[in-house]
Design a protein around this motif. Structure first.
Motif, PDB file in Angstrom:
ATOM      1  N   GLU A  29      51.588  21.953 -29.629  1.00 40.52           N
ATOM      2  CA  GLU A  29      50.713  21.217 -30.541  1.00 40.52           C
ATOM      3  C   GLU A  29      51.227  21.281 -31.972  1.00 40.52           C
ATOM      4  O   GLU A  29      51.079  20.327 -32.746  1.00 40.52           O
ATOM      5  CB  GLU A  29      49.289  21.757 -30.433  1.00 40.52           C
ATOM      6  CG  GLU A  29      48.673  21.536 -29.057  1.00 40.52           C
ATOM      7  CD  GLU A  29      47.162  21.646 -29.049  1.00 40.52           C
ATOM      8  OE1 GLU A  29      46.568  21.838 -30.137  1.00 40.52           O
ATOM      9  OE2 GLU A  29      46.569  21.516 -27.960  1.00 40.52           O
ATOM     10  N   GLN A  30      51.851  22.387 -32.341  1.00 44.26           N
ATOM     11  CA  GLN A  30      52.439  22.493 -33.675  1.00 44.26           C
ATOM     12  C   GLN A  30      53.608  21.519 -33.821  1.00 44.26           C
ATOM     13  O   GLN A  30      53.784  20.889 -34.880  1.00 44.26           O
ATOM     14  CB  GLN A  30      52.908  23.934 -33.906  1.00 44.26           C
ATOM     15  CG  GLN A  30      53.292  24.233 -35.343  1.00 44.26           C
ATOM     16  CD  GLN A  30      53.703  25.684 -35.525  1.00 44.26           C
ATOM     17  OE1 GLN A  30      53.943  26.416 -34.562  1.00 44.26           O
ATOM     18  NE2 GLN A  30      53.787  26.115 -36.780  1.00 44.26           N
ATOM     19  N   GLU A  46      44.354  12.907 -30.562  1.00 44.43           N
ATOM     20  CA  GLU A  46      43.998  13.715 -31.734  1.00 44.43           C
ATOM     21  C   GLU A  46      45.234  14.304 -32.405  1.00 44.43           C
ATOM     22  O   GLU A  46      45.286  14.418 -33.640  1.00 44.43           O
ATOM     23  CB  GLU A  46      43.060  14.855 -31.316  1.00 44.43           C
ATOM     24  CG  GLU A  46      41.676  14.402 -30.875  1.00 44.43           C
ATOM     25  CD  GLU A  46      40.867  15.545 -30.269  1.00 44.43           C
ATOM     26  OE1 GLU A  46      41.423  16.678 -30.159  1.00 44.43           O
ATOM     27  OE2 GLU A  46      39.701  15.321 -29.896  1.00 44.43           O
ATOM     28  N   LEU A  47      46.243  14.668 -31.616  1.00 45.53           N
ATOM     29  CA  LEU A  47      47.449  15.287 -32.165  1.00 45.53           C
ATOM     30  C   LEU A  47      48.368  14.280 -32.846  1.00 45.53           C
ATOM     31  O   LEU A  47      49.325  14.663 -33.508  1.00 45.53           O
ATOM     32  CB  LEU A  47      48.220  16.017 -31.055  1.00 45.53           C
ATOM     33  CG  LEU A  47      47.556  17.292 -30.518  1.00 45.53           C
ATOM     34  CD1 LEU A  47      48.281  17.768 -29.260  1.00 45.53           C
ATOM     35  CD2 LEU A  47      47.537  18.386 -31.573  1.00 45.53           C
ATOM     36  N   GLY A  48      48.092  13.001 -32.666  1.00 45.43           N
ATOM     37  CA  GLY A  48      48.869  11.982 -33.362  1.00 45.43           C
ATOM     38  C   GLY A  48      50.089  11.476 -32.635  1.00 45.43           C
ATOM     39  O   GLY A  48      50.957  10.830 -33.254  1.00 45.43           O
ATOM     40  N   ALA A  81      53.821  18.702 -32.250  1.00 48.29           N
ATOM     41  CA  ALA A  81      53.226  17.366 -32.338  1.00 48.29           C
ATOM     42  C   ALA A  81      52.774  17.034 -33.754  1.00 48.29           C
ATOM     43  O   ALA A  81      52.943  15.904 -34.217  1.00 48.29           O
ATOM     44  CB  ALA A  81      52.036  17.268 -31.387  1.00 48.29           C
ATOM     45  N   THR A  82      52.217  18.011 -34.438  1.00 43.07           N
ATOM     46  CA  THR A  82      51.665  17.743 -35.773  1.00 43.07           C
ATOM     47  C   THR A  82      52.712  17.952 -36.865  1.00 43.07           C
ATOM     48  O   THR A  82      52.981  17.022 -37.650  1.00 43.07           O
ATOM     49  CB  THR A  82      50.457  18.654 -36.026  1.00 43.07           C
ATOM     50  OG1 THR A  82      50.814  20.024 -35.801  1.00 43.07           O
ATOM     51  CG2 THR A  82      49.310  18.269 -35.103  1.00 43.07           C
ATOM     52  N   GLU A  83      53.350  19.107 -36.921  1.00 48.77           N
ATOM     53  CA  GLU A  83      54.309  19.385 -37.983  1.00 48.77           C
ATOM     54  C   GLU A  83      55.677  18.757 -37.720  1.00 48.77           C
ATOM     55  O   GLU A  83      56.285  18.168 -38.627  1.00 48.77           O
ATOM     56  CB  GLU A  83      54.459  20.900 -38.140  1.00 48.77           C
ATOM     57  CG  GLU A  83      53.169  21.604 -38.571  1.00 48.77           C
ATOM     58  CD  GLU A  83      53.358  23.103 -38.706  1.00 48.77           C
ATOM     59  OE1 GLU A  83      54.537  23.549 -38.829  1.00 48.77           O
ATOM     60  OE2 GLU A  83      52.341  23.820 -38.675  1.00 48.77           O
ATOM     61  N   LYS A 133      55.663  14.982 -38.329  1.00 47.09           N
ATOM     62  CA  LYS A 133      55.694  14.625 -39.745  1.00 47.09           C
ATOM     63  C   LYS A 133      57.092  14.749 -40.330  1.00 47.09           C
ATOM     64  O   LYS A 133      57.542  13.896 -41.104  1.00 47.09           O
ATOM     65  CB  LYS A 133      54.721  15.511 -40.527  1.00 47.09           C
ATOM     66  CG  LYS A 133      53.256  15.228 -40.257  1.00 47.09           C
ATOM     67  CD  LYS A 133      52.366  16.166 -41.050  1.00 47.09           C
ATOM     68  CE  LYS A 133      50.895  15.897 -40.770  1.00 47.09           C
ATOM     69  NZ  LYS A 133      50.001  16.827 -41.499  1.00 47.09           N
TER      70      LYS A 133
END
Length: 300
Positions: free
Chosen positions: A289-290, A28-30, A292-294, A297
């Motif tokens: 988790e931040q 889910e976290l990519g 992983a997502t930000e 990117k």
């Protein structure tokens, strides 16, 4: 150059008491991939729960759809190429072709004597690894293999239908010495390092970067010797063993700075440990988790 971000999930949770949820959350976290250690036990986790890597990956394969899965790393300490090949072919099939085999020579941990053998010297480990990897390569690409070696023998070992990934699932070879780097150059689709262990306690981040630069240069020379283009190999850094320790996981900015410096060296993938409270891999779950997502990117 883009940089992939992956995670390693240690097999310390019962599957139905948080294990499955971590692997699904990783997807889910990519994250590009989620790996696990292939040990019988490991360091400070020896007296706690620890599950088998390949069954865990089989379960993760059925609980996810897109996430690449793999070991960081499998070693000859308690594996044999013939039985390992059969399990990997099965695992690659179950996962729909999403398996990467991280593989290394092994070390002096608990795995080294768990089967009752004497602990191998560094040279003995290198000798076994030099035989293990080419034989495993053959077993995963040929229908039937017979080979008698100094350490490993295969007698009409049949591996139909072979890997779903062709010609076989990718190898990510962990190595820093000259013999291991030659194996990575010849058999690897990726190369793995944790940095220079001599710098872990007393080195600086700057010294670590220079040591890694030197490792990549040596890998390039090993590729040149066999006329292979070094950029063909992915270069994977398993985070957590450099002098920075877990400081890069304290904030998104800190991680992006760390990852950017290593991307400039030529790394194509960084693997960070899923946080485990009260351990060497303790970190804030929310920040993780931040990242992983930000962070992913920003680096992509």
């Amino acid at each position: 150059m883009s940089l992939r971000l992956s995670t390693v999930i240690l097999p310390v949770d019962r599957w139905h008491e948080g294990g499955r949820a971590k692997w699904q959350r990783a997807e889910e976290l990519g994250f590009h991939a989620a790996y696990t250690y292939d040990h019988l036990s490991w360091r400070t986790f020896r007296d706690g729960p620890w599950f088998g890597a390949l069954p865990t990956l089989a379960a993760a394969a059925t609980a996810t759809d897109r996430l690449r899965l793999g070991t960081l790393v499998t070693s000859p300490n308690f594996r044999h190429p013939v039985t390992l090949a059969k399990e990997l072919i099965s695992l690659d099939d179950v996962s729909g072709g999403r398996i990467t085999l991280g593989i290394g020579a092994g070390g002096n941990g608990f795995d080294a004597t768990a089967l009752g053998q004497e602990q191998w010297t560094p040279r003995e480990r290198a000798d076994r690894f030099a035989e293990f990897v080419p034989l495993l390569d053959r077993l995963l690409t040929e229908d039937a293999v017979s080979q008698e070696g100094d350490f490993y023998t295969a007698e009409e070992a049949r591996n139909l239908p072979g890997c779903l990934q062709r010609p076989r699932l990718p190898f990510a070879v962990a190595a820093t010495g000259p013999r291991g780097l030659k194996l990575a150059a010849r058999h690897g689709q990726a190369w793995v390092t944790t940095g220079d262990p001599k710098l872990y306690e007393t080195g600086t981040p700057e010294q670590s970067v220079e040591a890694l630069r030197g490792q990549i240069e040596k890998l390039g020379k090993a590729c040149e010797e066999i006329d292979r283009d070094a950029p063909e190999l992915d270069k994977i850094l398993l985070h957590g063993f450099t002098p920075d320790r877990n400081r890069p996981l304290e904030s998104v900015d800190a991680f992006v700075d760390f990852a950017g410096r290593h991307r400039e060296l030529g790394f194509t993938e960084i693997v960070i440990h899923w946080p485990i409270p009260d351990s060497d891999f303790a970190a804030g779950q929310a920040v993780f988790e931040q990242i992983a997502t930000e962070g992913g990117k920003q680096l992509g």
